[in-house]
Design a protein around this motif. Structure first.
Motif, mmCIF file in Angstrom:
data_model
loop_
_atom_site.group_PDB
_atom_site.id
_atom_site.type_symbol
_atom_site.label_atom_id
_atom_site.label_comp_id
_atom_site.label_asym_id
_atom_site.label_seq_id
_atom_site.Cartn_x
_atom_site.Cartn_y
_atom_site.Cartn_z
ATOM 1 N N SER A 605 0.836 -1.210 0.000
ATOM 2 C CA SER A 605 0.000 0.000 0.000
ATOM 3 C C SER A 605 0.863 1.250 0.000
ATOM 4 C CB SER A 605 -0.955 -0.005 1.201
ATOM 5 O OG SER A 605 -0.252 -0.055 2.423
ATOM 6 N N TYR A 608 2.213 1.793 -3.586
ATOM 7 C CA TYR A 608 1.200 2.379 -4.464
ATOM 8 C C TYR A 608 1.031 3.878 -4.192
ATOM 9 C CZ TYR A 608 -0.551 -2.000 -6.508
ATOM 10 O OH TYR A 608 -0.681 -3.168 -7.213
ATOM 11 N N THR A 609 1.092 4.282 -2.925
ATOM 12 C CA THR A 609 0.970 5.703 -2.599
ATOM 13 C C THR A 609 2.132 6.494 -3.186
ATOM 14 O OG1 THR A 609 -0.251 5.252 -0.559
ATOM 15 C CG2 THR A 609 0.882 7.372 -0.700
ATOM 16 N N ALA A 617 -3.768 1.938 -3.577
ATOM 17 C CA ALA A 617 -3.250 1.991 -2.211
ATOM 18 C C ALA A 617 -4.373 1.838 -1.195
ATOM 19 C CB ALA A 617 -2.505 3.306 -1.983
#
Length: 984
Positions: A605, A608-609, A617
């Motif tokens: 996550s 992805y951010t 995310a």
């Protein structure tokens, strides 16, 4: 002999405290759990207050369960007060009902109630899972009908009980639970371990504190009237008031002494006073009472019968006399002292030899006949009695046995205490190695392990250092390396320097052949620490070896961990495609051991951010949170994922949901680096909404914390970004620039795109402001008119941006940097139009849309294009309104007023009270302020937090020029702001 019970018929002098408890109960009944800390010195009436209140709550339909701490110097049963409370629930709902209420992980309740079976062997992680289970149990038990949990005398509780109380008080939500905690204030010396817990809990909004004061003269008169039932002589009252000093228990005892014994003189000390009730009793009864005092506040009848060695008739005669005199009371299948002070006075009155003999009798009885206690004695209780009896050999053996038992029950802190007790006795035992079945070094290592599991990292470090002193590195390099690996891990947790050096040395010492679990673990820790230190090349090399060794010894979780570490390093190095593929490959391995999926969800996550894939995310973080909830770990593992979900939610514009997750996460006290992350996110939300002061306070708090720990690069970047953003809002660009350059350092080639590109943007903002202030500009690519300092700074920002953006899949940040530096310090409309297009194409961060629109409007105004500027500002105002971004909306409104640009229709009033000055949300809040609503009520009405409502109210007062809520309402009525027309 007539039974005399000295007790007032009614509770005296406690009306205010009872009212406070009733209010807390009402709040709990509404579905808001409350914890009440009830403090007072010994004898002040805490028990009487809680007895009267719980009886009243019972009449109103509440269920009450009670747990009592044991006065055995922290060596009694682990989790003792919670054991009593859970056992009370068990008695009411049965085994099947208890398991159903506990939910996932209910088998861990066996660590509190042995009658439920054997708890799973979870290792250190089991402690957090037990805490989750107990919290869920209490939450669900109070879901439909109020539940009052009374935990008494917490000053005697062990570390495990204190930790569990902290967790439960923070963790329970949306249930009808009232927790009452009593403690003695006069025992809380400066170093008492309960003091920091009370201070921490006191800061929580769901925790209330009640302090019981001494009675005044009139209240003592009322108490004496209730006790004696006859007119009182003034001299009698004055003597008792002066001697008791207003402590209700001593009032009772003095009334009994003066009334029953006919003494002309009162006892010289309070200890003597307590023993006055005992002195008239027969010697056999006194001896029996002293024997009972060695057991604690309560003793089972069967145990007392075995220990006393008396014939049943003789013992019953003595017990009847003690009960009739009001010293003890019948308590189930045993006996309890009427007040703990009586027990303490009797125990202290024993001669040294008598003290040792009586504890020895308990130890012998419990060791030989454990069946005498309904639930069996704990090994820690037997160890305590042997230690108090000065029997070193048996105290040593039972301390070690107690440690084993406590580890199985997840009471790691008390296990550490028992192990250190064994180490204290080591040199006094004839053959300690034979008794322990291990060496002194082994026991030191065990103590260090339990200290680490209990979160006592400073003590764990001291014990590991002692173990390293004892180990022979040449004879046993593998063990020395394993201890060094532990040292590095502890240093890492403490935020102290030296972790990587210790782990590197461990790698050198632990033999590579044959492959071993110890080497795999040490390599995994080293690879992870190197990755967090941004030493990526070495990290990848170590992670490769960790995976090979882990595969050789069949440790799938370390294989998965090595892949996650490798994938995370690749993200930071800019190879996004390979990184995500590697993390997904790790997921398959981690799924085989579902408890190890947590790190996968956290790191993926986060990746992805960093890559700007905010929806992915959120999906991964929320999936991870759901997984944690299924495993009964939403309050431990889940809290970390809450922060990882909140950040992309903020980027996507879901601010209210993000705020709820941040507030919930902070209440549960996440690990330090994740707490720092959540404080930063909370500060950004406040800043964007217009609460600059709160953002500054967060910056100061975070920077103060960084001086006490070795801070990871990713954490220092977060604090630097926040600091720079707040400084820019405060029109302090020089400070913002200094913060950015200090964080990145001189070597821009070592910068990491995911963290340093946003910093490059902050640096460009600061540099653009400095250029505008200097009255110079870049004039496109030409920078001949810049002074040498600004030219060098411009070159630094561009080099940083160029290096970090090369190969990085997120193209937004370079476009924003260019916009900030184009023209004369960011006054090129075309550059801002391009920035807005880039923001429209990206998933976020959406808060930059109104910012970029504002900068576009400002640039257009500078070029004389008023109509286009009005359109740009109108769009920016709409975007800010939709988000609730009061900071940017305020900038837009102010610029519109200065330029006399209407945002929708008409020109905003120069007096600043026309509708264009308030956002739609502020209009909603103003309407409720005028209706007399509090911040909490406004929050409930608008589905926002009370804190957010407070920020809106502060903004409204500032915009209206009002000194308070009443004046704001009056201004709003006069200006017609409360009619049905919407704000512009």
């Amino acid at each position: 002999m007539a039974i005399h019970v000295a007790r007032s018929a009614s509770l005296v002098g406690r009306d205010r405290q009872l009212a406070d408890l009733r209010q807390a109960y009402a709040q709990a009944c509404s579905g808001e759990p409350v914890t009440v800390l009830i403090g007072g010195e010994a004898g002040i009436g805490k028990t009487r207050l809680t007895e009267d209140f719980t009886a009243e709550a019972g009449r109103l339909g509440a269920r009450t369960v009670i747990g009592q701490s044991v006065p055995l110097d922290g060596e009694g049963p682990a989790f003792a007060p919670f054991v009593g409370a859970v056992r009370g629930l068990h008695g009411e709902v049965g085994t099947a009902g208890l398991i159903e209420l506990a939910g996932p992980g209910s088998e861990r309740l066996a660590s509190l109630l042995p009658e439920l079976g054997d708890p799973p062997a979870d290792g250190p992680e089991g402690r957090g899972r037990l805490y989750e289970v107990v919290t869920s149990l209490l939450e669900r038990a109070a879901a439909e009908h109020p539940l009052v949990v009374l935990l008494e005398d917490l000053q005697w509780a062990d570390r495990a009980s204190r930790d569990l109380l902290r967790f439960v008080a923070r963790g329970v939500r949306d249930t009808k639970l009232l927790i009452l905690v009593t403690y003695r204030t006069d025992e809380l010396h400066r170093g008492h371990p309960l003091r920091p817990l009370l201070a921490e809990l006191d800061r929580l909004r769901q925790v209330h504190r009640i302090e019981l004061p001494r009675l005044d003269h009139d209240e003592v008169v009322a108490q004496l009237r209730g006790l004696l039932g006859r007119p009182l002589e003034r001299g009698h009252v004055d003597r008792i008031f002066q001697r008791s000093e207003g402590i209700p228990f001593f009032v009772e005892e003095l009334a009994w002494v003066d009334d029953e014994t006919g003494r002309a003189e009162l006892p010289g000390s309070l200890r003597d006073l307590l023993l006055v009730r005992v002195e008239p009793l027969s010697e056999d009864t006194q001896r029996l009472l002293r024997l009972m005092s060695a057991a604690g506040n309560r003793v089972d009848h069967a145990v007392l019968e075995e220990v006393s060695g008396k014939q049943s008739g003789a013992m019953e005669t003595a017990l009847r006399e003690a009960i009739s005199s009001g010293v003890i009371v019948v308590d189930g299948d045993g006996y309890a002292f009427r007040h703990a002070l009586l027990r303490e006075a009797l125990h202290d009155d024993m001669l040294p030899g008598e003290h040792a003999r009586m504890h020895a009798r308990y130890a012998e009885a419990l060791e030989a006949h454990p069946e005498l206690m309904a639930n069996g004695p704990t090994a820690a209780e037997i160890a305590h009695h042997w230690y108090s009896a000065h029997d070193v050999e048996r105290a040593f053996a039972w301390s070690l046995a107690a440690a084993d038992e406590l580890v199985r029950g997840y009471a790691h802190a008390t296990a550490q205490q028992m192990l250190e007790r064994a180490l204290e006795l080591w040199d006094q035992v004839a053959e300690p190695d034979a008794v322990a079945g291990s060496s002194r070094l082994d026991v030191v290592v065990r103590a260090a392990t339990e200290a680490y599991a209990a979160g006592e990292f400073d003590r764990a470090l001291s014990l590991v250092k002692e173990a390293l002193r004892l180990v022979d590195r040449e004879a046993d390099p593998g063990r020395a390396g394993w201890l060094l690996a532990h040292k590095g891990n502890v240093l890492n947790r403490l935020g102290k320097p030296g972790a990587i050096d210790a782990l590197r040395e461990a790698r050198e010492l632990i033999p590579a052949d044959p492959p071993s679990l110890q080497r795999a673990e040490a390599l995994d820790w080293l690879a992870t620490t190197l990755m967090l230190d941004w030493s990526f090349e070495e990290c990848l090399e170590v992670a490769d070896e960790a995976e090979r060794v882990a595969e050789a010894v069949g440790m799938a979780r370390i294989v998965a961990s090595a892949r996650i570490t490798r994938g995370t390093a690749w993200v930071h190095m800019g190879d996004a495609e390979a990184a995500l593929g590697e993390m997904h490959r790790a997921a398959g391995t981690a799924t085989a051991e579902r408890d190890h999926l947590h790190r996968y969800y956290v790191n993926l996550s986060d990746a992805y951010t960093l890559l700007g894939r905010y929806r992915d995310a959120v999906d991964v973080a929320t999936e991870g949170y759901a997984h944690a909830r299924e495993r009964g770990r939403k309050r431990t593992s889940g809290v970390v994922l809450a922060g990882n979900a909140a950040e992309p939610m903020m980027a996507l514009g879901d601010w209210d949901r993000a705020e709820r997750m941040i507030e919930r996460g902070l209440e549960l006290v996440p690990p330090p680096n994740h707490e720092r992350h959540m404080i930063g996110l909370q500060a950004w939300l406040g800043l964007w909404r217009g609460d600059v002061d709160a953002a500054w306070a967060a910056v100061e708090k975070l920077r103060a914390g960084m001086t006490r720990r070795a801070v990871l690069p990713q954490d220092s970047r977060l604090v630097a970004r926040l600091h720079a953003d707040v400084a820019l809002v405060a029109d302090r660009p020089d400070e913002a620039w200094a913060v950015v350059t200090e964080a990145v350092g001189d070597d821009v080639l070592a910068a990491v795109a995911g963290y340093d590109l946003p910093l490059a943007f902050a640096g460009a903002q600061a540099l653009g402001a400095r250029i505008r202030a200097a009255g110079s500009g870049t004039d496109g690519d030409a920078d001949a008119d810049l002074d040498s300092g600004l030219s060098a700074d411009l070159a630094w920002v561009r080099e940083l941006t160029a290096h970090t953006s090369t190969g990085w899949p997120v193209s937004l940040w370079p476009v924003l940097v260019d916009a900030e530096l184009a023209g004369r310090g960011g006054d090129d409309p075309d550059a801002w139009a391009q920035a807005l297009r880039a923001l429209d194409e990206a998933e976020g961060p959406v808060h930059l849309i109104p910012y970029a629109g504002y900068r576009l409007g400002l640039a257009l105004l500078g070029g004389g294009n008023r109509d286009a500027a009005a359109d740009a500002l109108r769009d920016a105002a709409g975007a800010a309104e939709k988000l609730g971004a009061g900071l940017f909306r305020g900038w837009i409104d102010e610029l519109s007023r200065r330029a006399h640009l209407p945002l929708v229709s008409g020109v905003p009033s120069a007096r600043g009270v026309a509708t264009a000055g308030l956002t739609l949300r502020e209009h909603e809040v103003l309407r409720l302020v005028a209706a007399g609503r509090s911040n909490r009520e406004i929050g409930e009405e608008l589905f926002i937090s009370a804190k957010t409502a407070s920020v809106h109210v502060s903004n409204i007062l500032a915009k209206l020029g009002a000194s308070g809520r009443g004046e704001a309402a009056a201004i709003a009525h006069r200006a017609g702001l409360l009619d049905n027309t919407a704000a512009s």
